[in-house]
Write a protein that holds these residues in place. Structure first.
Motif, PDB file in Angstrom:
ATOM      1  N   CYS A 246       0.834  -1.209   0.000  1.00 45.07           N
ATOM      2  CA  CYS A 246       0.000   0.000   0.000  1.00 45.07           C
ATOM      3  C   CYS A 246       0.867   1.256   0.000  1.00 45.07           C
ATOM      4  CB  CYS A 246      -0.938  -0.008   1.215  1.00 45.07           C
ATOM      5  SG  CYS A 246      -2.218  -1.276   1.126  1.00 45.07           S
ATOM      6  N   SER A 247       1.955   1.236   0.744  1.00 42.60           N
ATOM      7  CA  SER A 247       2.858   2.389   0.800  1.00 42.60           C
ATOM      8  C   SER A 247       3.515   2.657  -0.544  1.00 42.60           C
ATOM      9  CB  SER A 247       3.939   2.168   1.863  1.00 42.60           C
ATOM     10  OG  SER A 247       3.368   2.183   3.147  1.00 42.60           O
ATOM     11  N   GLU A 248       3.734   1.613  -1.314  1.00 43.32           N
ATOM     12  CA  GLU A 248       4.429   1.736  -2.592  1.00 43.32           C
ATOM     13  C   GLU A 248       3.480   1.852  -3.785  1.00 43.32           C
ATOM     14  OE1 GLU A 248       6.880  -1.747  -2.465  1.00 43.32           O
ATOM     15  OE2 GLU A 248       7.980  -1.011  -0.727  1.00 43.32           O
TER      16      GLU A 248
ATOM     17  N   ILE B 224       3.090   9.022  -3.203  1.00 42.96           N
ATOM     18  CA  ILE B 224       3.336   9.590  -1.872  1.00 42.96           C
ATOM     19  C   ILE B 224       4.451   8.805  -1.198  1.00 42.96           C
ATOM     20  CG2 ILE B 224       2.350  10.078   0.401  1.00 42.96           C
ATOM     21  CD1 ILE B 224      -0.398  10.226  -0.976  1.00 42.96           C
ATOM     22  N   SER B 225       5.416   9.520  -0.628  1.00 42.53           N
ATOM     23  CA  SER B 225       6.539   8.842   0.034  1.00 42.53           C
ATOM     24  C   SER B 225       7.107   9.729   1.131  1.00 42.53           C
ATOM     25  CB  SER B 225       7.629   8.508  -0.989  1.00 42.53           C
ATOM     26  OG  SER B 225       8.152   9.702  -1.542  1.00 42.53           O
TER      27      SER B 225
ATOM     28  N   GLU C 192       8.315  11.806   4.249  1.00 40.92           N
ATOM     29  CA  GLU C 192       7.657  12.498   5.350  1.00 40.92           C
ATOM     30  C   GLU C 192       6.149  12.600   5.125  1.00 40.92           C
ATOM     31  OE1 GLU C 192       7.694  16.893   7.472  1.00 40.92           O
ATOM     32  OE2 GLU C 192       9.571  16.103   6.666  1.00 40.92           O
ATOM     33  N   THR C 193       5.759  12.871   3.899  1.00 40.36           N
ATOM     34  CA  THR C 193       4.327  12.999   3.597  1.00 40.36           C
ATOM     35  C   THR C 193       3.605  11.686   3.884  1.00 40.36           C
ATOM     36  OG1 THR C 193       4.784  14.665   1.922  1.00 40.36           O
ATOM     37  CG2 THR C 193       2.635  13.578   1.811  1.00 40.36           C
ATOM     38  N   LEU C 194       4.180  10.568   3.481  1.00 37.30           N
ATOM     39  CA  LEU C 194       3.564   9.263   3.721  1.00 37.30           C
ATOM     40  C   LEU C 194       3.403   9.015   5.220  1.00 37.30           C
ATOM     41  CD1 LEU C 194       2.569   6.587   2.430  1.00 37.30           C
ATOM     42  CD2 LEU C 194       4.906   5.742   2.740  1.00 37.30           C
ATOM     43  N   ARG C 195       4.446   9.314   5.997  1.00 36.28           N
ATOM     44  CA  ARG C 195       4.380   9.083   7.440  1.00 36.28           C
ATOM     45  C   ARG C 195       3.311   9.972   8.077  1.00 36.28           C
ATOM     46  NH1 ARG C 195       4.895   5.036   9.318  1.00 36.28           N
ATOM     47  NH2 ARG C 195       6.969   4.750   8.494  1.00 36.28           N
TER      48      ARG C 195
ATOM     49  N   VAL D 173       0.621  11.212   6.637  1.00 39.42           N
ATOM     50  CA  VAL D 173      -0.695  10.706   6.241  1.00 39.42           C
ATOM     51  C   VAL D 173      -1.066   9.506   7.108  1.00 39.42           C
ATOM     52  CG1 VAL D 173      -1.981   9.540   4.390  1.00 39.42           C
ATOM     53  CG2 VAL D 173      -0.650  11.599   3.891  1.00 39.42           C
ATOM     54  N   LYS D 174      -0.117   8.590   7.315  1.00 40.63           N
ATOM     55  CA  LYS D 174      -0.398   7.420   8.150  1.00 40.63           C
ATOM     56  C   LYS D 174      -0.725   7.839   9.580  1.00 40.63           C
ATOM     57  CE  LYS D 174       1.965   3.778   5.662  1.00 40.63           C
ATOM     58  NZ  LYS D 174       2.826   2.612   5.869  1.00 40.63           N
TER      59      LYS D 174
ATOM     60  N   HIS E 175       3.194   5.418  14.727  1.00 44.19           N
ATOM     61  CA  HIS E 175       3.599   6.308  13.639  1.00 44.19           C
ATOM     62  C   HIS E 175       4.428   7.482  14.150  1.00 44.19           C
ATOM     63  CE1 HIS E 175       1.872   4.078  10.438  1.00 44.19           C
ATOM     64  NE2 HIS E 175       0.727   3.985  11.087  1.00 44.19           N
TER      65      HIS E 175
END
Length: 126
Positions: A33-35, A39-40, A42-45, A47-48, A64
């Protein structure tokens, strides 16, 4: 990087050790899902973190936040995510989320700004 079975809180770690195939599948799904899109980092973290707050998951919020800090994300950014929850989730839920974040970013401080003696709060918001 996903948490290892040893890094998980007691209950989740127990499930991961008792059902390793289920945990591997869960971790693999999270990675996929992360890949799955652009989105990757800092933005991904962040969002999570926001999703954990929206799901009302104190454990997920803690997880998180720990991972964000390991990745070098500033505590102020994590706290801003809680503040952004005010218009959508409401003030009480956002304040609870902020306390969960501060459990990780400011572990030795009570909400009044004075040192506290350290047993973590229960999962029930105050």
């Amino acid at each position: 990087m996903a948490e290892t079975k040893e890094d998980l809180p007691a209950a989740a770690g127990h499930v991961a050790r008792s059902y390793p195939e289920v945990y591997r599948a869960f971790a693999s799904l999270g990675a996929a899902c992360s890949e799955a899109g652009p989105i990757s980092g800092e933005t991904l973290r962040l969002v999570k973190l926001a999703l954990a707050i929206g799901a009302w998951s104190e454990g997920g919020t803690h997880s998180h936040c720990r991972r964000a800090m390991e990745e070098g994300i500033a505590p102020e950014a994590l706290k801003q995510v809680a503040l952004l929850a005010i218009p959508t989730l409401g003030f009480p839920r956002a304040v609870a989320a902020l306390t969960w974040i501060e459990d990780i970013t400011d572990p030795g401080t009570s909400r009044s700004g004075t040192p506290r003696s350290g047993t973590p709060r229960s999962g029930t918001p105050r």
